[in-house]
Design a protein around this motif. Structure first.
Motif, PDB file in Angstrom:
ATOM      1  N   MET A   1     -18.192  26.358 -89.132  1.00 56.97           N
ATOM      2  CA  MET A   1     -18.686  24.937 -89.750  1.00 56.97           C
ATOM      3  C   MET A   1     -19.135  24.634 -88.428  1.00 56.97           C
ATOM      4  SD  MET A   1     -18.175  21.112 -91.206  1.00 56.97           S
ATOM      5  CE  MET A   1     -18.092  21.243 -92.604  1.00 56.97           C
ATOM      6  N   ALA A   2     -20.758  24.972 -87.909  1.00 55.91           N
ATOM      7  CA  ALA A   2     -21.556  24.371 -86.634  1.00 55.91           C
ATOM      8  C   ALA A   2     -20.775  23.561 -86.177  1.00 55.91           C
ATOM      9  CB  ALA A   2     -22.930  25.105 -87.100  1.00 55.91           C
ATOM     10  N   LEU A   3     -20.980  23.254 -84.794  1.00 62.75           N
ATOM     11  CA  LEU A   3     -20.504  22.731 -84.299  1.00 62.75           C
ATOM     12  C   LEU A   3     -22.048  22.103 -83.224  1.00 62.75           C
ATOM     13  CD1 LEU A   3     -18.886  20.455 -81.538  1.00 62.75           C
ATOM     14  CD2 LEU A   3     -18.887  22.906 -80.608  1.00 62.75           C
ATOM     15  N   LEU A   4     -22.524  20.757 -84.096  1.00 63.68           N
ATOM     16  CA  LEU A   4     -23.826  20.482 -83.452  1.00 63.68           C
ATOM     17  C   LEU A   4     -23.822  19.507 -81.994  1.00 63.68           C
ATOM     18  CD1 LEU A   4     -25.513  19.624 -86.663  1.00 63.68           C
ATOM     19  CD2 LEU A   4     -25.417  21.410 -85.404  1.00 63.68           C
ATOM     20  N   VAL A   5     -24.053  19.373 -81.209  1.00 65.46           N
ATOM     21  CA  VAL A   5     -23.733  18.256 -79.682  1.00 65.46           C
ATOM     22  C   VAL A   5     -25.754  17.920 -79.577  1.00 65.46           C
ATOM     23  CG1 VAL A   5     -23.803  18.472 -77.894  1.00 65.46           C
ATOM     24  CG2 VAL A   5     -22.328  19.788 -79.407  1.00 65.46           C
ATOM     25  N   VAL A   6     -25.999  16.534 -79.888  1.00 66.96           N
ATOM     26  CA  VAL A   6     -26.624  15.765 -79.481  1.00 66.96           C
ATOM     27  C   VAL A   6     -27.456  16.172 -78.427  1.00 66.96           C
ATOM     28  CG1 VAL A   6     -28.040  14.219 -78.794  1.00 66.96           C
ATOM     29  CG2 VAL A   6     -26.422  14.034 -80.540  1.00 66.96           C
ATOM     30  N   ASN A   7     -28.443  17.009 -77.661  1.00 68.16           N
ATOM     31  CA  ASN A   7     -29.689  17.033 -76.379  1.00 68.16           C
ATOM     32  C   ASN A   7     -30.384  16.604 -76.901  1.00 68.16           C
ATOM     33  OD1 ASN A   7     -32.005  18.317 -74.976  1.00 68.16           O
ATOM     34  ND2 ASN A   7     -30.605  19.969 -75.489  1.00 68.16           N
ATOM     35  N   ARG A   8     -30.930  15.636 -77.497  1.00 63.06           N
ATOM     36  CA  ARG A   8     -31.870  14.137 -77.330  1.00 63.06           C
ATOM     37  C   ARG A   8     -32.151  14.295 -78.653  1.00 63.06           C
ATOM     38  NH1 ARG A   8     -38.614  14.731 -75.289  1.00 63.06           N
ATOM     39  NH2 ARG A   8     -38.843  12.611 -75.818  1.00 63.06           N
ATOM     40  N   VAL A   9     -32.378  12.126 -78.871  1.00 61.51           N
ATOM     41  CA  VAL A   9     -32.377  11.397 -79.524  1.00 61.51           C
ATOM     42  C   VAL A   9     -34.191  10.900 -80.031  1.00 61.51           C
ATOM     43  CG1 VAL A   9     -32.057   9.646 -81.125  1.00 61.51           C
ATOM     44  CG2 VAL A   9     -30.356  10.782 -80.162  1.00 61.51           C
ATOM     45  N   TYR A  10     -34.658  11.170 -81.257  1.00 55.81           N
ATOM     46  CA  TYR A  10     -35.631  11.610 -81.302  1.00 55.81           C
ATOM     47  C   TYR A  10     -36.479  10.035 -81.883  1.00 55.81           C
ATOM     48  CZ  TYR A  10     -37.384  16.215 -79.895  1.00 55.81           C
ATOM     49  OH  TYR A  10     -37.019  17.147 -79.351  1.00 55.81           O
ATOM     50  N   ASN A  11     -35.956   9.803 -83.148  1.00 60.28           N
ATOM     51  CA  ASN A  11     -35.605   8.489 -83.891  1.00 60.28           C
ATOM     52  C   ASN A  11     -33.648   8.469 -83.611  1.00 60.28           C
ATOM     53  OD1 ASN A  11     -35.880   9.876 -86.082  1.00 60.28           O
ATOM     54  ND2 ASN A  11     -37.919   9.349 -85.464  1.00 60.28           N
ATOM     55  N   ASN A  12     -33.511   7.249 -85.348  1.00 59.56           N
ATOM     56  CA  ASN A  12     -32.641   7.404 -85.616  1.00 59.56           C
ATOM     57  C   ASN A  12     -32.059   8.008 -87.004  1.00 59.56           C
ATOM     58  OD1 ASN A  12     -31.284   4.726 -84.323  1.00 59.56           O
ATOM     59  ND2 ASN A  12     -32.124   3.459 -86.314  1.00 59.56           N
ATOM     60  N   ASN A  13     -33.108   9.233 -87.009  1.00 63.02           N
ATOM     61  CA  ASN A  13     -32.776  10.498 -87.816  1.00 63.02           C
ATOM     62  C   ASN A  13     -33.796  11.576 -87.746  1.00 63.02           C
ATOM     63  OD1 ASN A  13     -32.234   8.000 -89.989  1.00 63.02           O
ATOM     64  ND2 ASN A  13     -34.666   7.290 -89.952  1.00 63.02           N
ATOM     65  N   THR A  14     -34.007  11.328 -86.833  1.00 62.44           N
ATOM     66  CA  THR A  14     -33.985  13.182 -86.301  1.00 62.44           C
ATOM     67  C   THR A  14     -33.495  13.328 -84.669  1.00 62.44           C
ATOM     68  OG1 THR A  14     -36.575  12.798 -87.193  1.00 62.44           O
ATOM     69  CG2 THR A  14     -36.350  14.565 -85.354  1.00 62.44           C
ATOM     70  N   VAL A  15     -33.027  14.013 -84.638  1.00 62.79           N
ATOM     71  CA  VAL A  15     -32.438  14.283 -83.114  1.00 62.79           C
ATOM     72  C   VAL A  15     -32.319  16.057 -83.285  1.00 62.79           C
ATOM     73  CG1 VAL A  15     -29.414  14.164 -82.341  1.00 62.79           C
ATOM     74  CG2 VAL A  15     -30.899  13.054 -83.510  1.00 62.79           C
ATOM     75  N   LEU A  16     -32.650  16.175 -81.561  1.00 66.65           N
ATOM     76  CA  LEU A  16     -32.868  17.678 -81.201  1.00 66.65           C
ATOM     77  C   LEU A  16     -30.663  18.345 -80.453  1.00 66.65           C
ATOM     78  CD1 LEU A  16     -33.906  20.250 -80.242  1.00 66.65           C
ATOM     79  CD2 LEU A  16     -33.892  19.547 -77.475  1.00 66.65           C
ATOM     80  N   VAL A  17     -30.749  18.668 -81.129  1.00 65.77           N
ATOM     81  CA  VAL A  17     -29.084  19.834 -81.218  1.00 65.77           C
ATOM     82  C   VAL A  17     -29.198  20.818 -80.788  1.00 65.77           C
ATOM     83  CG1 VAL A  17     -28.470  17.990 -82.895  1.00 65.77           C
ATOM     84  CG2 VAL A  17     -29.437  20.530 -83.776  1.00 65.77           C
ATOM     85  N   ASP A  18     -27.925  20.790 -79.318  1.00 67.96           N
ATOM     86  CA  ASP A  18     -27.342  22.570 -79.463  1.00 67.96           C
ATOM     87  C   ASP A  18     -26.606  22.788 -80.395  1.00 67.96           C
ATOM     88  OD1 ASP A  18     -28.551  22.360 -77.074  1.00 67.96           O
ATOM     89  OD2 ASP A  18     -27.450  21.154 -76.527  1.00 67.96           O
ATOM     90  N   VAL A  19     -26.243  23.970 -81.252  1.00 69.06           N
ATOM     91  CA  VAL A  19     -25.879  24.756 -82.052  1.00 69.06           C
ATOM     92  C   VAL A  19     -24.161  25.559 -82.034  1.00 69.06           C
ATOM     93  CG1 VAL A  19     -25.946  25.674 -84.500  1.00 69.06           C
ATOM     94  CG2 VAL A  19     -28.316  24.081 -83.452  1.00 69.06           C
ATOM     95  N   ASP A  20     -23.668  25.277 -81.329  1.00 67.06           N
ATOM     96  CA  ASP A  20     -22.565  25.973 -80.866  1.00 67.06           C
ATOM     97  C   ASP A  20     -22.903  27.010 -80.001  1.00 67.06           C
ATOM     98  OD1 ASP A  20     -21.358  25.918 -82.971  1.00 67.06           O
ATOM     99  OD2 ASP A  20     -22.571  28.047 -84.764  1.00 67.06           O
ATOM    100  N   ASN A  21     -23.010  25.994 -78.813  1.00 68.68           N
ATOM    101  CA  ASN A  21     -23.661  26.144 -77.573  1.00 68.68           C
ATOM    102  C   ASN A  21     -24.347  27.480 -77.321  1.00 68.68           C
ATOM    103  OD1 ASN A  21     -21.832  24.500 -76.708  1.00 68.68           O
ATOM    104  ND2 ASN A  21     -20.362  25.406 -77.028  1.00 68.68           N
ATOM    105  N   SER A  22     -24.908  28.117 -78.597  1.00 70.17           N
ATOM    106  CA  SER A  22     -26.431  29.242 -78.546  1.00 70.17           C
ATOM    107  C   SER A  22     -27.485  28.617 -78.329  1.00 70.17           C
ATOM    108  CB  SER A  22     -25.529  30.412 -78.748  1.00 70.17           C
ATOM    109  OG  SER A  22     -25.915  29.704 -80.742  1.00 70.17           O
ATOM    110  N   ASP A  23     -27.716  28.286 -79.463  1.00 68.78           N
ATOM    111  CA  ASP A  23     -28.725  28.054 -80.709  1.00 68.78           C
ATOM    112  C   ASP A  23     -29.545  26.335 -79.840  1.00 68.78           C
ATOM    113  OD1 ASP A  23     -29.667  30.787 -81.056  1.00 68.78           O
ATOM    114  OD2 ASP A  23     -29.261  30.439 -83.254  1.00 68.78           O
ATOM    115  N   GLN A  24     -30.533  25.627 -80.650  1.00 66.52           N
ATOM    116  CA  GLN A  24     -31.147  24.027 -80.393  1.00 66.52           C
ATOM    117  C   GLN A  24     -31.984  24.307 -81.470  1.00 66.52           C
ATOM    118  OE1 GLN A  24     -33.852  23.603 -77.414  1.00 66.52           O
ATOM    119  NE2 GLN A  24     -31.573  22.818 -75.826  1.00 66.52           N
ATOM    120  N   ALA A  25     -32.057  22.934 -82.709  1.00 66.09           N
ATOM    121  CA  ALA A  25     -32.666  22.925 -83.294  1.00 66.09           C
ATOM    122  C   ALA A  25     -32.582  21.595 -83.739  1.00 66.09           C
ATOM    123  CB  ALA A  25     -31.875  23.438 -85.130  1.00 66.09           C
ATOM    124  N   ILE A  26     -33.556  21.388 -84.370  1.00 62.73           N
ATOM    125  CA  ILE A  26     -33.791  19.474 -84.346  1.00 62.73           C
ATOM    126  C   ILE A  26     -32.991  19.907 -86.435  1.00 62.73           C
ATOM    127  CG2 ILE A  26     -35.479  18.112 -85.453  1.00 62.73           C
ATOM    128  CD1 ILE A  26     -35.776  19.216 -82.657  1.00 62.73           C
TER     129      ILE A  26
END
Length: 200
Positions: A1-26
């Motif tokens: 299971m992928a590790l999702l770490v918060v990079n930036r919170v846009y609002n309560n329902n949308t977050v920029l995350v670092d995925v497994d310390n390699s990729d980024q995703a919304i």
């Protein structure tokens, strides 16, 4: 299971995350960003949608849009494009991420200001049923996600965006599309409509 770490919170329902310390995703999901801070983990089970920003171009495109367009509109537009790709296997040129998002944002502003005008674009639904079906679904998604009431005829301009952006980044395929006589005529129609209504 992928590790999702918060990079930036846009609002309560949308977050920029670092995925497994390699990729980024919304990531999007109800309350997924509530009381979250940089460095916090997010459970993948809370995620309803995920958009990977695993290229420099994707990150740049997303960052550029966020300067002028609210995050919710941007994500709705991206969802529409992904729906077209996945559900209808519809190939598009990358620039549609910018053009469609800008168009939806401008239409949203006009509707909220009571200045929306019905499209006078030519109806070519019979010749492009798939694009119009995508556009009809897009209007439903917009109304649901943004809690707004885009009229049914708003699908007309959205369909034109997909017609104009149809193809892949493969230059040979694009060249074949451009060489088709009917395609050339449609491109002229699309460009004239875009110019008249300032649809970018």
């Amino acid at each position: 299971m992928a590790l999702l770490v918060v990079n930036r919170v846009y609002n309560n329902n949308t977050v920029l995350v670092d995925v497994d310390n390699s990729d980024q995703a919304i990531v999007q999901g109800k309350g997924v960003g509530f009381q979250k801070r940089h460095g916090d983990d997010i459970s993948p089970t809370r995620v309803e949608r995920i958009f990977y920003l695993n290229t420099k171009e994707a990150k740049h495109r997303f960052g550029t849009l966020l300067k002028d367009v609210p995050i919710d509109i941007t994500m709705t537009s991206f969802s529409i494009i992904e729906m077209a790709k996945q559900t209808y296997h519809y190939p598009v040129m990358d620039y549609i991420y910018v053009t469609l998002t800008d168009h939806i944002a401008q239409t949203y502003k006009h509707i909220m200001a009571g200045k929306y005008q019905k499209s006078t674009a030519p109806d070519i639904r019979d010749k492009y049923p798939t694009e119009y079906e995508i556009a009809d679904k897009a209007v439903e998604m917009i109304n649901h996600d943004l809690n707004v009431r885009f009229p049914k005829d708003a699908a007309q301009a959205i369909a034109l965006h997909f017609i104009n952006a149809h193809g892949s980044e493969n230059s040979e395929e694009k060249e074949k599309v451009e060489q088709a006589d009917f395609g050339d005529n449609v491109n002229k129609i699309v460009k004239s409509v875009f110019k008249e209504w300032r649809i970018l």
